[in-house]
Design a protein around this motif. Structure first.
Motif, short mmCIF file in Angstrom:
data_model
loop_
_atom_site.label_atom_id
_atom_site.label_comp_id
_atom_site.label_asym_id
_atom_site.label_seq_id
_atom_site.Cartn_x
_atom_site.Cartn_y
_atom_site.Cartn_z
N VAL A 148 0.83 -1.20 0.00
CA VAL A 148 0.00 0.00 0.00
C VAL A 148 0.87 1.25 0.00
N ARG A 149 0.29 2.35 -0.47
CA ARG A 149 0.92 3.67 -0.37
C ARG A 149 0.33 4.36 0.85
N GLU A 150 1.19 4.85 1.72
CA GLU A 150 0.71 5.49 2.93
C GLU A 150 1.64 6.63 3.31
N ARG A 151 1.18 7.49 4.20
CA ARG A 151 2.02 8.57 4.72
C ARG A 151 2.83 8.07 5.91
N MET A 152 3.98 8.67 6.08
CA MET A 152 4.82 8.29 7.20
C MET A 152 4.09 8.52 8.51
N PRO A 153 4.14 7.56 9.43
CA PRO A 153 3.53 7.76 10.75
C PRO A 153 4.19 8.92 11.48
N ARG A 154 3.44 9.53 12.38
CA ARG A 154 3.97 10.65 13.17
C ARG A 154 5.07 10.18 14.10
N SER A 155 6.10 10.94 14.20
CA SER A 155 7.26 10.59 15.01
C SER A 155 7.01 10.82 16.49
N ARG A 156 7.69 10.01 17.31
CA ARG A 156 7.74 10.25 18.74
C ARG A 156 9.11 10.81 19.14
N SER A 157 9.93 11.11 18.14
CA SER A 157 11.26 11.66 18.41
C SER A 157 11.73 12.44 17.18
N SER A 158 12.49 13.49 17.42
CA SER A 158 13.05 14.28 16.33
C SER A 158 14.45 13.84 15.97
N ARG A 159 15.00 12.89 16.70
CA ARG A 159 16.39 12.46 16.50
C ARG A 159 16.45 11.23 15.60
N ARG A 160 15.90 11.35 14.40
CA ARG A 160 15.87 10.24 13.46
C ARG A 160 16.41 10.66 12.12
N ALA A 161 17.08 9.72 11.46
CA ALA A 161 17.50 9.91 10.07
C ALA A 161 16.40 9.36 9.17
N LEU A 162 16.23 9.97 8.03
CA LEU A 162 15.28 9.49 7.04
C LEU A 162 16.07 8.75 5.96
N VAL A 163 15.69 7.51 5.70
CA VAL A 163 16.43 6.66 4.75
C VAL A 163 15.48 6.16 3.67
N ARG A 164 15.89 6.32 2.41
CA ARG A 164 15.17 5.75 1.29
C ARG A 164 15.70 4.33 1.08
N VAL A 165 14.88 3.33 1.37
CA VAL A 165 15.30 1.93 1.29
C VAL A 165 15.34 1.49 -0.17
N THR A 166 16.43 0.88 -0.56
CA THR A 166 16.55 0.33 -1.92
C THR A 166 16.44 -1.18 -1.95
N HIS A 167 16.98 -1.84 -0.90
CA HIS A 167 16.97 -3.30 -0.83
C HIS A 167 16.71 -3.74 0.61
N ALA A 168 16.00 -4.84 0.76
CA ALA A 168 15.76 -5.40 2.10
C ALA A 168 15.66 -6.91 1.97
N ARG B 251 17.79 12.45 4.92
CA ARG B 251 17.75 13.52 5.90
C ARG B 251 18.43 13.05 7.17
N LEU B 252 19.12 13.96 7.83
CA LEU B 252 19.73 13.69 9.13
C LEU B 252 19.23 14.71 10.15
N PRO B 253 19.19 14.36 11.42
CA PRO B 253 18.79 15.32 12.44
C PRO B 253 19.76 16.51 12.50
N ALA B 254 19.26 17.66 12.86
CA ALA B 254 20.12 18.84 13.00
C ALA B 254 21.18 18.57 14.07
N GLY B 255 22.41 18.92 13.73
CA GLY B 255 23.50 18.77 14.69
C GLY B 255 24.02 17.35 14.82
N GLU B 256 23.64 16.47 13.90
CA GLU B 256 24.09 15.07 13.96
C GLU B 256 25.62 15.00 13.85
N ARG B 257 26.25 14.26 14.75
CA ARG B 257 27.71 14.18 14.81
C ARG B 257 28.25 12.79 14.53
#
Length: 369
Positions: free
Chosen positions: A55-75, A109-115
């Motif tokens: 199915v096509r769906e929208r990303m669920p709402r986050s419970r944290s802002s400290r996450r990277a966004l990854v486009r999956v190519t293979h699993a 995408r990476l969180p702001a200030g990611e080290r």
């Protein structure tokens, strides 16, 4: 969890009740709060291999802002996924979930200030503490991401994370620095990795296999025994002059203990069971192994989802080492069998009946490298 194996599935951790484990793992996989981001997912709305809906769906709402966004190519698609979709996996007892533990993808995408040193556009791999990798877009803690070497093909890389990390952690738990090791299912998804890694550590590896996977298991072991032969334990006791120094098992069976010396150890990566009894077999196996922790031989349980969540530095180090070893030819990965997300039911069937040395890999984007 797993794969493999295995029929096999990742086992439960040393201590924690199973209901709290499920809730804890669920909190560890969080999603960004950008409601404009759509993704394609394989969602299990009803248990059964024929029922997952792409199915096509929208990303669920986050419970944290400290996450990277990854486009999956293979699993990868493994036996653990098959069990979960059937409703037979202890750590995924409810419907409305997305299967898949491990993936290859590109950071968007990476969180702001990611080290962490990670960069947008970088190709990475990861294992989720909770399922959810069979989706074209995920968010994940950067501490769970590992760069993929430039020269390693993405489809090959996707065969590595969950199964090979399971094998490596299981060997660490076995704590055998020299001598002999028995690998149950040495031609299986996890067993072949265990056999190879044990050999690189200077251990002599004996394996069990079915006639179907015997030839593949022979590539990585000193000797292979048919586990359908009622005398296989006596054969191992004879060739090792009294038993192996340790064993890695995914069946949960008690017979393997007879093949291990009294001072040795058995590490359980899973607890096999007939279809429809996977949850019960895992729960019973976990309880029995926990009681035998200080027996002779002792037992340990290797639960990679929990270890990934709690030992992240070691997990990243392990996966980096495994990528390097495959890249330089020290370890031989399975052959990827490619299926698109649109072919998800077929991919599950392929994973359930995979040929020895073969791993089913989903492609989740049209331009997957």
């Amino acid at each position: 969890m797993t794969s493999n194996e295995k029929a096999s599935t990742a086992a439960a951790p040393d201590s924690c009740d199973m209901s709290s484990i499920s809730a804890t793992l669920d909190r560890m996989t969080c999603y960004l709060s950008d409601s404009s981001l759509d993704r394609d997912v394989a969602r299990v709305e009803r248990f059964g291999l024929a029922y997952p809906a792409v199915v096509r769906e929208r990303m669920p709402r986050s419970r944290s802002s400290r996450r990277a966004l990854v486009r999956v190519t293979h699993a990868s698609v493994g036996v653990t996924d098959v069990m979960a979709v059937r409703g037979d996996y202890l750590l995924q007892p409810v419907r409305e979930f997305v299967p898949g533990y491990d993936f290859i993808g590109v950071i968007e995408r990476l969180p702001a200030g990611e080290r962490s040193g990670l960069q947008v556009g970088q190709r990475v791999a990861g294992i989720l503490p909770r399922m959810g990798a069979h989706a074209s877009l995920i968010s994940i803690a950067p501490s769970l991401l590992v760069p993929v070497p430039d020269l390693l093909d993405s489809a090959i890389a996707a065969t590595i994370p969950l199964d090979a990390v399971t094998a490596l952690f299981a060997l660490d738990a076995l704590a055998v620095s020299s001598g002999t090791v028995l690998v149950q299912g040495a031609g299986g998804a996890v067993g072949a990795w265990v056999a190879q890694l044990a050999t690189t550590r200077g251990l002599t590896v004996y394996g069990t296999a079915s006639p179907r996977s015997h030839a593949y298991a022979e590539r990585f072991t000193a000797s292979v025994f048919d586990y359908a032969d009622p005398t296989w334990i006596e054969q191992i006791l004879d060739v090792t002059a009294g038993g192996v120094d340790g064993a890695i098992d995914h069946t949960g069976g008690q017979s393997v203990r007879r093949a291990v010396r009294a001072g040795g150890r058995v590490v359980r990566t899973a607890f096999g069971g007939e279809p429809g009894r996977g949850r019960a077999s895992t729960a019973a196996g976990f309880a029995a192994s926990a009681l035998r922790r200080y027996a002779r031989p002792g037992e340990r349980i290797c639960s990679v989802p929990i270890l990934v969540a709690t030992r992240r530095a070691r997990y990243r180090q392990a996966l980096t080492e495994l990528f390097t070893a495959v890249s330089n030819g020290t370890l031989v990965p399975p052959r990827p069998r490619i299926a698109s997300l649109a072919e998800y039911p077929e991919a599950l069937s392929a994973a359930a009946t995979a040929e020895p040395g073969e791993k089913t890999i989903l492609t989740l984007t049209v331009d997957a490298p």
